[in-house]
Motif scaffolding. Structure first.
Motif, short mmCIF file in Angstrom:
data_model
loop_
_atom_site.label_atom_id
_atom_site.label_comp_id
_atom_site.label_asym_id
_atom_site.label_seq_id
_atom_site.Cartn_x
_atom_site.Cartn_y
_atom_site.Cartn_z
N ASN A 191 0.79 -1.23 0.00
CA ASN A 191 0.00 0.00 0.00
C ASN A 191 0.82 1.28 0.00
OD1 ASN A 191 -2.77 -1.09 0.10
ND2 ASN A 191 -2.11 -1.92 2.08
N HIS A 192 2.14 1.16 -0.01
CA HIS A 192 3.01 2.33 -0.02
C HIS A 192 4.13 2.13 -1.02
CE1 HIS A 192 1.11 2.27 3.99
NE2 HIS A 192 1.17 3.59 3.92
N LYS A 244 1.60 6.92 0.13
CA LYS A 244 0.57 5.93 -0.16
C LYS A 244 0.43 5.77 -1.67
CE LYS A 244 -2.17 6.49 4.05
NZ LYS A 244 -3.51 6.80 4.61
N ARG A 245 0.22 4.54 -2.09
CA ARG A 245 0.04 4.28 -3.51
C ARG A 245 -1.29 4.87 -3.98
NH1 ARG A 245 3.65 0.65 -5.65
NH2 ARG A 245 4.79 -0.65 -4.16
N SER A 246 -1.26 5.48 -5.14
CA SER A 246 -2.49 6.06 -5.70
C SER A 246 -3.09 5.17 -6.78
CB SER A 246 -2.19 7.44 -6.32
OG SER A 246 -1.16 7.35 -7.29
N GLU A 247 -2.23 4.27 -7.35
CA GLU A 247 -2.73 3.41 -8.42
C GLU A 247 -3.43 2.20 -7.83
OE1 GLU A 247 1.68 2.34 -7.81
OE2 GLU A 247 0.45 4.14 -7.96
#
Length: 247
Positions: A191-192, A244-247
């Protein structure tokens, strides 16, 4: 005088990537070190010449900024340039660009030269630095030191295998990244994504050593601190910044 810059292309293959399809950090550093080695061969400062004098290059610190990590099957251009040097330290920059010329990664590294027998840092021989045409300076860079682990969030043990050892007879640097990041929970890694890294090497790790990887996770600031130890020896410390991942 402008220092020589050296570049070569690389296609990222599936076994160099993680479960997200992105190039692994340790693998990226290995590829950048390969480019450095290829430049050294080009200018005539080969491993054979250095080893013949009982010496070897050793990395003491990497500082990396990541816009994004290359992905499987992507062709990237890896570049390096010796920035400057003084009596004992050599400073070198590295880059990774996509095929449109966008900078993906930049890394600044510090190298020293070590006597292989005495295991002590020696003064840099002029014959091993002048071919890169970089600037001599009396100044010593004061790079930020990674902050120490204070409250352990997680830890894992590892036993150093024969296959973890490289030609210098100690653990290859790529394994430090694997040990550091593997101590983080899988959910955190999924998630990151990593955006900056500062790693400082202290003591070498050898075949048969029992390694302890400890991490402190600051969830509020998305910062992780890492420490690698063998017994009472502190071998490596690092600090990582995440988003944080946005995709």
């Amino acid at each position: 005088m402008s220092a020589k810059k050296f570049s070569e292309d690389h296609r990222v293959v599936y076994y160099e990537t993680d479960v997200t399809g992105a190039l692994k950090i340790g693998q990226l550093v290995d590829l950048l070190m390969l480019v450095s080695g290829d430049q050294s061969d080009q200018v005539g400062v080969t491993d054979e010449k250095v080893s013949a004098q009982g010496l070897g290059w050793v990395v003491t610190q990497h500082m990396m900024e990541i816009t994004r990590l290359p992905r499987a099957n992507e062709v990237i251009t890896l570049s390096t340039q010796a920035d400057s040097y003084n009596r004992f330290f050599c400073y070198r920059d590295f880059w990774a660009h996509d095929q449109d010329g966008n900078e993906l990664v930049k890394m600044h590294s510090v190298f020293v030269m070590m006597d292989r027998t005495k295991r002590k840092i020696v003064r840099l021989p002029e014959e091993f630095v002048t071919p890169y045409e970089c600037e001599y300076t009396r100044k010593i860079e004061r790079l930020a030191t990674p902050r120490p682990v204070e409250e352990i969030s997680a830890q894992k043990d590892y036993h150093v295998r024969f296959m973890d050892i490289d030609g210098n007879h100690h653990v290859n640097n790529v394994h430090y990244f694997d040990w550091m990041l593997d101590a983080l929970p899988g959910e955190f890694l999924l998630n990151h994504r990593l955006v900056s890294l500062n790693i400082s090497y202290r003591q070498e790790v050898y075949y048969g050593d029992q390694v302890l990887s400890e991490v402190e996770i600051d969830q509020e600031n998305l910062l992780t601190k890492h420490m690698i130890t063998t017994g009472s020896e502190q071998n490596c410390i690092a600090e990582c910044q995440w988003v944080k991942r946005s995709e």
